[in-house]
Design a protein around this motif. Structure first.
Motif, PDB file in Angstrom:
ATOM      1  N   UNK A  68      36.640  18.569  61.440  1.00  0.00           N
ATOM      2  CA  UNK A  68      36.881  19.256  62.718  1.00  0.00           C
ATOM      3  C   UNK A  68      38.041  20.238  62.607  1.00  0.00           C
ATOM      4  N   UNK A  69      39.078  19.876  61.834  1.00  0.00           N
ATOM      5  CA  UNK A  69      40.197  20.800  61.606  1.00  0.00           C
ATOM      6  C   UNK A  69      39.682  22.084  60.968  1.00  0.00           C
ATOM      7  N   UNK A  70      38.822  21.946  59.977  1.00  0.00           N
ATOM      8  CA  UNK A  70      38.236  23.109  59.321  1.00  0.00           C
ATOM      9  C   UNK A  70      37.332  23.888  60.277  1.00  0.00           C
ATOM     10  N   UNK A  71      36.543  23.172  61.075  1.00  0.00           N
ATOM     11  CA  UNK A  71      35.629  23.850  61.999  1.00  0.00           C
ATOM     12  C   UNK A  71      36.411  24.704  62.993  1.00  0.00           C
ATOM     13  N   UNK A  72      37.523  24.182  63.499  1.00  0.00           N
ATOM     14  CA  UNK A  72      38.344  24.941  64.444  1.00  0.00           C
ATOM     15  C   UNK A  72      38.988  26.147  63.772  1.00  0.00           C
ATOM     16  N   UNK A  73      39.166  26.071  62.454  1.00  0.00           N
ATOM     17  CA  UNK A  73      39.739  27.199  61.710  1.00  0.00           C
ATOM     18  C   UNK A  73      38.660  28.175  61.253  1.00  0.00           C
ATOM     19  N   UNK A  74      37.391  27.917  61.620  1.00  0.00           N
ATOM     20  CA  UNK A  74      36.314  28.854  61.309  1.00  0.00           C
ATOM     21  C   UNK A  74      35.701  28.706  59.938  1.00  0.00           C
ATOM     22  N   UNK A  75      36.025  27.612  59.213  1.00  0.00           N
ATOM     23  CA  UNK A  75      35.478  27.445  57.868  1.00  0.00           C
ATOM     24  C   UNK A  75      33.986  27.144  57.899  1.00  0.00           C
ATOM     25  N   UNK A  76      33.535  26.442  58.942  1.00  0.00           N
ATOM     26  CA  UNK A  76      32.120  26.122  59.129  1.00  0.00           C
ATOM     27  C   UNK A  76      31.893  25.765  60.584  1.00  0.00           C
ATOM     28  N   UNK A 100      42.393  33.053  55.820  1.00  0.00           N
ATOM     29  CA  UNK A 100      41.930  32.355  54.622  1.00  0.00           C
ATOM     30  C   UNK A 100      40.578  32.884  54.176  1.00  0.00           C
ATOM     31  N   UNK A 101      40.201  32.554  52.961  1.00  0.00           N
ATOM     32  CA  UNK A 101      38.916  33.005  52.409  1.00  0.00           C
ATOM     33  C   UNK A 101      37.750  32.179  52.930  1.00  0.00           C
ATOM     34  N   UNK A 102      38.012  30.906  53.216  1.00  0.00           N
ATOM     35  CA  UNK A 102      36.961  29.963  53.566  1.00  0.00           C
ATOM     36  C   UNK A 102      35.993  30.428  54.642  1.00  0.00           C
TER      37      UNK A 102
END
Length: 612
Positions: free
Chosen positions: A404-412, A443-445
């Motif tokens: 969820x941390x990644x999702x909020x950062x737009x990674x997926x 970030x690149x992700x």
């Protein structure tokens, strides 16, 4: 069928396909790159197309997403360490494992014949320590496992702040908090690994105690059925059955307090619980419900090895649905409790019958070995609750928190998309995330992962369209490794029956006679836990494998048939404790039988007949 076999004629031995010969499903090209290099067949040594491998669909019945290989890696590695490095089990090292076309395959590693004798004294010294101190060591084991779970629960994954708190400036902390994200991820993996090491501390000994009793019975009672031996340790109080018992208790309480009307739509969790609270006697029921949740609702309808497994604690409509069905059955006058008294009576009858055939030292040895097997036997199932269910439930919940941390950062887009990364890739993604945050750049992700995850998702979906081969390459002339036979039902005879399955002309499917009794009924083929709601009263459950958490369904069905599993598999043990006929290790029942066909299941002889 017993696990005592005559070596088969190697001249007529058939072979399963080689890994390199199996076609890749359309759309799954390049699937090997989804998994770590060491987990796929590379044939670098030239032996992977020669060794006999069997598919462990008992524990891993569906295709792995990259992150989910953690369960297979930790489980099989830790099983091996206890055989090979802790206990020095004389005839058995660990199990080599690989992923092929998304499924896990295993190949037992035998101890060279000339090294077996040298391991015996050390094995006896180590095993004796556990058997002589079983209760105290097992209590310490529970404390260790619970401590790991508690620490895992304490880990937190939160989005990084816009700025370091001023208090950190004043205190001279000199860290930005990103290290917590990195440290907690590494610690989460280590804690999961730690409990998997604990998992096998007693498990192999539990199997060994039973196998020792099993072998002794075969020696002193020539021709004794495998099921007679199993009956002599049945009817025990297992913690693995406690979640189901809690549901039954709640159902009985609901009927006693007249709360049935509140369960009309158990899928509406909030609405159901609110209705219960408004009724007389509802407060008592809700308090009992809350007390049962910790820890007994840390229970999955799957087996704990997949990130998509649904846990009761997070999907309360699942236990509420089971309770609703139990309420119906109680109202109809059915007895919903396990037939423990009958199982114990049958156990005592069988024990008495065979004790009468012995005397002197042989009788004393029989009593000692049976008592040890009965003492160790419950752990064979109980560990499931603590590790596969409770530990892995917390683990997957924390994985979703990080996702969820990644999702909020737009990674997926979705928190579960992180499952399409390997463990190492997640560490790289964390550093990508914290670096972009730290330097104030993007970030690149978010530019890389969404398209890559979709590419991988299509490959996983394509792999999932094909069922795995039950085994690969040429089987040995005789399978002797005890765990392979007792847990998986991979015996010399059974492998040959898989190979000869196209030659049966009477419509019969054969397998392991895992739980006694004969039953006829309509088949219900279940390929995953989401289909359990389709099971109707009086049907025969046919599945790749059953999970221990399917207990609420066992009270509705007449018998069970599975593709894989031996006398000590979860399916066999649970069916015996629910007094259900079962045939396991059929190889292909779930793909041969169709829902609606009428079956005759002979759990005494390991035979399933399709009657129409």
């Amino acid at each position: 069928m017993t696990t005592t076999q005559e070596p088969i004629d190697t001249a007529r031995m058939k072979s399963f396909p080689k890994p390199s010969d199996l076609p890749v499903p359309a759309g799954a090209e390049g699937w090997e790159k989804l998994y770590p290099y060491n987990l796929v067949f590379q044939n670098l040594s030239g032996g992977e197309d020669e060794k006999f491998w069997f598919c462990d669909s008992q524990h891993w019945p569906t295709v792995f997403k990259p992150f989910e290989t953690i369960g297979g890696e930790f489980a099989v590695k830790c099983l091996g360490q206890y055989n090979t490095r802790h206990l020095l089990i004389p005839p058995a090292n660990g199990i080599e494992f690989k992923i092929h076309l998304g499924y896990l395959y295993m190949s037992p590693v035998a101890v060279p014949e000339d090294q077996i004798a040298a391991r015996v004294p050390e094995f006896e010294r180590r095993a004796s320590h556990y058997f002589q101190n079983w209760d105290s060591l097992l209590n310490a084991w529970r404390d260790k496992v619970r401590g790991t779970i508690d620490e895992m629960e304490s880990l937190s994954f939160q989005p990084l702040p816009d700025m370091v708190p001023f208090d950190d400036i004043v205190s001279g902390k000199a860290k930005d908090g990103s290290e917590v994200l990195m440290e907690n991820y590494d610690r989460l993996i280590q804690l999961c690994y730690q409990n998997w090491q604990y998992h096998f501390e007693f498990l192999n000994l539990g199997y060994l105690a039973y196998l020792d009793f099993f072998g002794f019975c075969k020696q002193v009672f020539p021709g004794i059925p495998d099921q007679a031996i199993a009956k002599m340790v049945q009817g025990v109080d297992m913690e693995l059955f406690r979640p189901d018992d809690e549901l039954k208790k709640l159902a009985v309480l609901a009927v006693r307090n007249g709360l049935q009307q509140a369960f009309s739509d158990s899928d509406d969790v909030d609405g159901t619980l609110a209705q219960i609270g408004e009724l007389a006697g509802g407060d008592e029921w809700l308090a009992t419900f809350e007390a049962a949740k910790d820890p007994w609702f840390n229970f999955t309808v799957g087996n704990g090895f997949y990130g998509h497994d649904k846990y009761w604690l997070e999907y309360l409509e699942i236990p509420l649905g089971y309770i609703k069905d139990y309420i119906r059955r109680v109202d109809e006058g059915q007895n919903i409790m396990r037939p423990v008294d009958e199982l114990i009576a049958e156990k005592e009858r069988v024990i008495g019958e065979y004790r009468e055939l012995l005397d002197g030292d042989t009788l004393a040895e029989f009593d000692a070995k049976r008592a040890l097997a009965a003492t160790a036997y419950p752990y064979v199932e109980n560990h499931n609750f603590y590790i596969e269910h409770w530990t892995m439930g917390v683990f997957w919940r924390k994985v979703r928190e990080l996702g969820e941390v990644f999702a909020k950062a737009g990674f997926w887009p979705d928190r579960s998309d992180m499952l399409y990364l390997t463990r190492g890739e997640v560490r790289d993604a964390i550093f990508d995330l914290v670096t972009g945050w730290a330097v104030g750049a993007e970030p690149t992700g978010p530019h890389y992962w969404p398209a890559e995850i979709e590419r991988r998702r299509k490959i996983i979906d394509a792999l999932s369209t094909a069922r795995p081969q039950p085994a690969l390459n040429t089987p040995p002339a005789e399978i002797t490794e005890p765990f392979t036979m007792m847990l998986y039902g991979i015996t010399t005879e059974q492998v040959q029956q898989w190979l000869d399955s196209d030659e049966h002309t009477d419509g019969a499917i054969t397998g392991m006679a895992a739980s006694p009794g004969v039953a006829e009924g309509v088949a219900r083929v279940v390929h995953n836990a989401d289909q359990l709601g389709e099971v109707q009263d009086g049907e025969i459950l046919v599945a790749t494998i059953t999970a221990p958490s399917w207990g609420p369904v066992f009270g509705k069905i007449k018998a069970t048939v599975t593709d894989i599993g031996g006398m000590m598999s979860h399916a066999a043990i649970v069916c015996r404790e629910y007094a259900l006929p079962a045939v396991t290790g059929t190889g292909n029942a779930s793909t041969t039988i169709q829902t609606g066909q009428r079956l005759r299941v002979d759990g005494n002889n390991g035979r399933v007949e399709i009657l129409d």
